[in-house]
Motif scaffolding. Structure first.
Motif, PDB file in Angstrom:
ATOM      1  N   LEU A 117     -29.019  41.864  -9.921  1.00 60.48           N
ATOM      2  CA  LEU A 117     -28.765  40.283  -9.526  1.00 60.48           C
ATOM      3  C   LEU A 117     -27.388  40.444  -8.804  1.00 60.48           C
ATOM      4  O   LEU A 117     -27.338  39.527  -7.800  1.00 60.48           O
ATOM      5  CB  LEU A 117     -28.408  39.456 -10.930  1.00 60.48           C
ATOM      6  N   ILE A 118     -26.674  41.518  -9.036  1.00 58.56           N
ATOM      7  CA  ILE A 118     -25.327  41.552  -8.345  1.00 58.56           C
ATOM      8  C   ILE A 118     -25.438  41.818  -6.859  1.00 58.56           C
ATOM      9  O   ILE A 118     -24.832  41.091  -5.924  1.00 58.56           O
ATOM     10  CB  ILE A 118     -24.314  42.386  -9.068  1.00 58.56           C
ATOM     11  N   ASP A 119     -26.322  42.693  -6.738  1.00 57.52           N
ATOM     12  CA  ASP A 119     -26.883  43.067  -5.304  1.00 57.52           C
ATOM     13  C   ASP A 119     -27.478  42.109  -4.390  1.00 57.52           C
ATOM     14  O   ASP A 119     -27.039  41.707  -3.253  1.00 57.52           O
ATOM     15  CB  ASP A 119     -27.452  44.444  -5.512  1.00 57.52           C
ATOM     16  N   GLY A 120     -28.324  41.171  -5.258  1.00 56.46           N
ATOM     17  CA  GLY A 120     -29.052  40.197  -4.430  1.00 56.46           C
ATOM     18  C   GLY A 120     -28.120  39.240  -4.321  1.00 56.46           C
ATOM     19  O   GLY A 120     -28.248  38.545  -3.119  1.00 56.46           O
ATOM     20  N   ILE A 121     -27.174  38.888  -5.022  1.00 57.74           N
ATOM     21  CA  ILE A 121     -26.001  37.874  -4.684  1.00 57.74           C
ATOM     22  C   ILE A 121     -25.361  38.428  -3.539  1.00 57.74           C
ATOM     23  O   ILE A 121     -25.197  37.466  -2.600  1.00 57.74           O
ATOM     24  CB  ILE A 121     -25.089  37.416  -5.891  1.00 57.74           C
ATOM     25  N   ALA A 122     -24.822  39.513  -3.794  1.00 57.25           N
ATOM     26  CA  ALA A 122     -24.143  39.936  -2.384  1.00 57.25           C
ATOM     27  C   ALA A 122     -24.916  40.113  -1.237  1.00 57.25           C
ATOM     28  O   ALA A 122     -24.408  40.150  -0.191  1.00 57.25           O
ATOM     29  CB  ALA A 122     -23.778  41.359  -2.755  1.00 57.25           C
ATOM     30  N   ALA A 123     -25.979  40.158  -1.180  1.00 62.39           N
ATOM     31  CA  ALA A 123     -27.120  40.305   0.077  1.00 62.39           C
ATOM     32  C   ALA A 123     -27.502  38.825   0.538  1.00 62.39           C
ATOM     33  O   ALA A 123     -28.470  38.805   1.306  1.00 62.39           O
ATOM     34  CB  ALA A 123     -28.227  41.068  -0.367  1.00 62.39           C
ATOM     35  N   GLY A 124     -27.115  37.913  -0.274  1.00 67.58           N
ATOM     36  CA  GLY A 124     -27.335  36.676   0.035  1.00 67.58           C
ATOM     37  C   GLY A 124     -28.784  36.145  -0.146  1.00 67.58           C
ATOM     38  O   GLY A 124     -29.347  35.250   0.107  1.00 67.58           O
TER      39      GLY A 124
END
Ligand code: GRF
Length: 201
Positions: free
Chosen positions: A17-24
């Motif tokens: 989830l953290i990566d998905g947010i960071a990747a937009g």
């Protein structure tokens, strides 16, 4: 949207989830990570002010722990609460407090294999397919309306570990896609049923 995450272990689902947010790929904010294990590695994935962890043995009862957890979760005013590798059963009081906003990812194709040790049980049962489910949480364990599932084959030489690894690999995109459906308002729950774009399925 504001997302609170409950985790007990390494937090690979939280990380996705953290990566998905960071990747937009997900317009959301992780406003807190909550754990029943003060040593959980998931806690290290967010800044200290966003962490809450207590040991249940410091509380007189399950209800007392769940109340303290619920107060801490409520204090960060989340739109959604995501159980991602949270390994304690949430009591009815907690579930009702956040009803309709509380989801879980479970490593089986629900309604098959509710509860623990799902990979060993799938192999034991001779299942040729297994997988993961993201579902709304209700008081009955692993019984809420299912939002989405991801399937993997069970191979003849699978061990619980090899199967768990194959399932975990599909859990991450499944969770991100499911939380995106929630965060964008496309999926909601009403009377224990899924509504997609406002239509009861
Ligand atoms: C995952 O298999 C999840 O489905 C289950 O616990 C495991 C922990 O995953 N509930 P994570 O790496 O701690 O997110």
């Amino acid at each position: 949207p504001r997302i609170a995450v409950l985790a007990s272990g390494r937090g690979s689902n939280l990380q996705c989830l953290i990566d998905g947010i960071a990747a937009g790929q997900l317009e959301a904010r992780i406003v807190g990570v909550f754990s029943d294990r003060p040593g959980a590695r998931a806690l290290d994935k967010v800044p200290a002010p966003s962490r809450w962890a207590r040991s249940p043995k410091d509380f007189a009862s399950r209800e007392a722990f769940d109340e303290a957890l619920g107060d801490a979760v409520a204090a960060c005013n989340p739109d959604w609460i995501v159980c991602a590798g949270y390994m304690r059963i949430l009591g009815a009081g907690f579930v009702e407090r956040f009803s309709g906003r509380l989801v879980n990812i479970h490593p089986s194709l629900l309604p098959r294999h509710k509860g623990l040790h799902t990979h060993a049980r799938a192999i034991e049962a001779g299942d040729t397919e297994h997988g993961a489910s993201v579902h709304f949480v209700v008081p009955e364990l692993d019984a809420g309306a299912v939002i989405a599932q991801a399937r993997v084959p069970v191979l003849a030489d699978d061990t619980p570990e090899s199967l768990a690894a194959r399932v975990l690999a599909v859990e991450h995109p499944l969770l991100l896609a499911s939380v995106r459906l929630l965060a964008t308002g496309r999926v909601t729950e009403q009377d224990g049923r899924i509504r997609l774009d406002g239509q009861s399925l």
